[in-house]
Design a protein around this motif. Structure first.
Motif, PDB file in Angstrom:
ATOM      1  N   ALA A  46       2.258  -6.048   4.976  1.00 45.08           N
ATOM      2  CA  ALA A  46       2.624  -6.925   3.872  1.00 45.08           C
ATOM      3  C   ALA A  46       3.009  -6.132   2.627  1.00 45.08           C
ATOM      4  CB  ALA A  46       1.467  -7.861   3.539  1.00 45.08           C
ATOM      5  N   PHE A  47       3.935  -6.691   1.885  1.00 49.89           N
ATOM      6  CA  PHE A  47       4.419  -6.086   0.643  1.00 49.89           C
ATOM      7  C   PHE A  47       3.313  -6.029  -0.403  1.00 49.89           C
ATOM      8  CE2 PHE A  47       7.145  -5.122  -2.829  1.00 49.89           C
ATOM      9  CZ  PHE A  47       6.813  -5.966  -3.878  1.00 49.89           C
ATOM     10  N   VAL A  48       3.254  -4.902  -1.128  1.00 46.51           N
ATOM     11  CA  VAL A  48       2.299  -4.753  -2.214  1.00 46.51           C
ATOM     12  C   VAL A  48       3.019  -4.574  -3.552  1.00 46.51           C
ATOM     13  CG1 VAL A  48       0.447  -3.325  -3.185  1.00 46.51           C
ATOM     14  CG2 VAL A  48       0.551  -3.743  -0.708  1.00 46.51           C
ATOM     15  N   ALA A  49       3.946  -3.607  -3.593  1.00 41.99           N
ATOM     16  CA  ALA A  49       4.623  -3.307  -4.856  1.00 41.99           C
ATOM     17  C   ALA A  49       5.918  -2.556  -4.566  1.00 41.99           C
ATOM     18  CB  ALA A  49       3.737  -2.466  -5.768  1.00 41.99           C
ATOM     19  N   THR A  61       3.026  -8.039  -5.509  1.00 46.50           N
ATOM     20  CA  THR A  61       2.534  -9.254  -4.898  1.00 46.50           C
ATOM     21  C   THR A  61       1.457  -9.837  -5.806  1.00 46.50           C
ATOM     22  OG1 THR A  61       1.784 -10.222  -2.824  1.00 46.50           O
ATOM     23  CG2 THR A  61       0.692  -8.190  -3.525  1.00 46.50           C
ATOM     24  N   ASN A  62       1.304 -11.145  -5.794  1.00 48.09           N
ATOM     25  CA  ASN A  62       0.427 -11.813  -6.761  1.00 48.09           C
ATOM     26  C   ASN A  62      -1.010 -11.299  -6.736  1.00 48.09           C
ATOM     27  OD1 ASN A  62       2.451 -13.418  -7.826  1.00 48.09           O
ATOM     28  ND2 ASN A  62       2.029 -15.143  -6.467  1.00 48.09           N
ATOM     29  N   SER A  63      -1.509 -10.982  -5.549  1.00 51.92           N
ATOM     30  CA  SER A  63      -2.923 -10.633  -5.429  1.00 51.92           C
ATOM     31  C   SER A  63      -3.286  -9.301  -6.079  1.00 51.92           C
ATOM     32  CB  SER A  63      -3.328 -10.612  -3.958  1.00 51.92           C
ATOM     33  OG  SER A  63      -2.607  -9.617  -3.263  1.00 51.92           O
ATOM     34  N   VAL A  64      -2.291  -8.485  -6.431  1.00 51.89           N
ATOM     35  CA  VAL A  64      -2.593  -7.185  -7.047  1.00 51.89           C
ATOM     36  C   VAL A  64      -2.106  -7.089  -8.483  1.00 51.89           C
ATOM     37  CG1 VAL A  64      -2.427  -6.110  -4.768  1.00 51.89           C
ATOM     38  CG2 VAL A  64      -0.496  -5.929  -6.346  1.00 51.89           C
ATOM     39  N   LYS A  65      -1.424  -8.100  -8.961  1.00 53.48           N
ATOM     40  CA  LYS A  65      -0.925  -8.067 -10.339  1.00 53.48           C
ATOM     41  C   LYS A  65      -2.066  -7.889 -11.317  1.00 53.48           C
ATOM     42  CE  LYS A  65       3.335 -10.739  -9.724  1.00 53.48           C
ATOM     43  NZ  LYS A  65       4.039 -12.011  -9.988  1.00 53.48           N
ATOM     44  N   GLY A  66      -1.886  -6.970 -12.261  1.00 56.10           N
ATOM     45  CA  GLY A  66      -2.912  -6.690 -13.248  1.00 56.10           C
ATOM     46  C   GLY A  66      -3.936  -5.666 -12.785  1.00 56.10           C
ATOM     47  N   ARG A  67      -3.934  -5.334 -11.500  1.00 57.33           N
ATOM     48  CA  ARG A  67      -4.886  -4.346 -10.965  1.00 57.33           C
ATOM     49  C   ARG A  67      -4.198  -3.087 -10.459  1.00 57.33           C
ATOM     50  NH1 ARG A  67      -7.820  -5.416  -6.551  1.00 57.33           N
ATOM     51  NH2 ARG A  67      -6.288  -6.820  -5.614  1.00 57.33           N
ATOM     52  N   PHE A  68      -3.022  -3.229  -9.890  1.00 62.51           N
ATOM     53  CA  PHE A  68      -2.286  -2.103  -9.316  1.00 62.51           C
ATOM     54  C   PHE A  68      -1.079  -1.774 -10.195  1.00 62.51           C
ATOM     55  CE2 PHE A  68      -3.408  -2.704  -4.508  1.00 62.51           C
ATOM     56  CZ  PHE A  68      -4.753  -2.779  -4.841  1.00 62.51           C
ATOM     57  N   CYS A  96       3.893   3.927   2.336  1.00 59.77           N
ATOM     58  CA  CYS A  96       4.988   4.145   1.406  1.00 59.77           C
ATOM     59  C   CYS A  96       6.296   3.927   2.165  1.00 59.77           C
ATOM     60  CB  CYS A  96       4.906   5.570   0.868  1.00 59.77           C
ATOM     61  SG  CYS A  96       6.224   6.085  -0.224  1.00 59.77           S
ATOM     62  N   ALA A  97       7.279   3.337   1.492  1.00 67.40           N
ATOM     63  CA  ALA A  97       8.549   3.058   2.154  1.00 67.40           C
ATOM     64  C   ALA A  97       9.706   3.209   1.187  1.00 67.40           C
ATOM     65  CB  ALA A  97       8.533   1.634   2.727  1.00 67.40           C
ATOM     66  N   ALA A  98      10.878   3.511   1.742  1.00 66.30           N
ATOM     67  CA  ALA A  98      12.080   3.688   0.936  1.00 66.30           C
ATOM     68  C   ALA A  98      13.176   2.764   1.424  1.00 66.30           C
ATOM     69  CB  ALA A  98      12.563   5.133   1.010  1.00 66.30           C
ATOM     70  N   ALA A  99      13.804   2.085   0.476  1.00 64.39           N
ATOM     71  CA  ALA A  99      14.921   1.194   0.782  1.00 64.39           C
ATOM     72  C   ALA A  99      16.167   1.733   0.098  1.00 64.39           C
ATOM     73  CB  ALA A  99      14.616  -0.213   0.287  1.00 64.39           C
ATOM     74  N   LEU A 100      17.167   2.079   0.904  1.00 60.85           N
ATOM     75  CA  LEU A 100      18.416   2.575   0.341  1.00 60.85           C
ATOM     76  C   LEU A 100      19.238   1.410  -0.193  1.00 60.85           C
ATOM     77  CD1 LEU A 100      19.343   5.179   3.098  1.00 60.85           C
ATOM     78  CD2 LEU A 100      18.029   5.510   1.003  1.00 60.85           C
ATOM     79  N   GLN A 106      13.686  -6.699  -2.116  1.00 65.51           N
ATOM     80  CA  GLN A 106      13.124  -5.899  -1.023  1.00 65.51           C
ATOM     81  C   GLN A 106      11.627  -6.103  -0.919  1.00 65.51           C
ATOM     82  OE1 GLN A 106      14.946  -4.188  -3.505  1.00 65.51           O
ATOM     83  NE2 GLN A 106      16.593  -3.064  -2.500  1.00 65.51           N
ATOM     84  N   LYS A 107      11.247  -7.129  -0.172  1.00 63.82           N
ATOM     85  CA  LYS A 107       9.824  -7.450  -0.019  1.00 63.82           C
ATOM     86  C   LYS A 107       9.399  -7.599   1.428  1.00 63.82           C
ATOM     87  CE  LYS A 107       9.311  -9.774  -4.481  1.00 63.82           C
ATOM     88  NZ  LYS A 107       8.824 -10.980  -5.176  1.00 63.82           N
ATOM     89  N   THR A 108      10.271  -7.307   2.357  1.00 71.56           N
ATOM     90  CA  THR A 108       9.898  -7.398   3.762  1.00 71.56           C
ATOM     91  C   THR A 108      10.074  -6.047   4.438  1.00 71.56           C
ATOM     92  OG1 THR A 108      12.101  -7.995   4.545  1.00 71.56           O
ATOM     93  CG2 THR A 108      10.679  -9.790   3.810  1.00 71.56           C
TER      94      THR A 108
END
Length: 125
Positions: A46-49, A61-68, A96-100, A106-108
């Motif tokens: 799942a996407f985090v940031a 992602t909403n669950s980490v906003k303000g913490r990460f 970790c991932a890279a999207a060209l 880019q969330k999937t």
């Protein structure tokens, strides 16, 4: 080609902090949107940031906003994920991932071209 190597995972108590690092190699790094994903046991990745190539745009992602906090240092070919106020539900393997290409939605998993091997984060209650 982009090669990615994560580090910084470990075991931490709830409420603690960790900083994940992602070392990137390859000439296209500075043109890539960089992202962090996580995969808990029995769940899909799942996407985090994510962060734009310049670092000027970020998304969480909403669950980490303000913490990460995601950041990057293009001079060092590094991407970071600072994780504060960790919760047991943050336990997962972090990738970790890279999207060209340009900044888009880019969330999937399929949006990203290159992946690291992952680093385990375990948060105890």
């Amino acid at each position: 080609q982009v090669q990615l190597v994560e580090s910084g995972g470990g075991l931490v108590q709830a409420g603690g902090s960790l900083r994940l690092s992602c070392a990137a190699s390859g000439r296209t790094f500075t043109n890539a949107v960089m992202g962090w994903f996580r995969q808990a046991p029995g769940k899909e990745r799942a996407f985090v940031a994510r962060i734009s190539w310049s670092g000027g745009l970020t998304d969480y992602t909403n669950s980490v906003k303000g913490r990460f906090t995601i950041s990057r240092d293009n001079a060092k070919n590094m991407v970071y994920l600072r994780m504060n106020s960790l919760k047991p539900e943050d336990t997962a393997v972090y990738y970790c991932a890279a999207a060209l290409g340009p900044w888009a939605n880019q969330k999937t998993v399929s949006d990203y071209n290159y992946w690291g091997q992952g680093t385990q984060v375990t948060v105890s209650s």
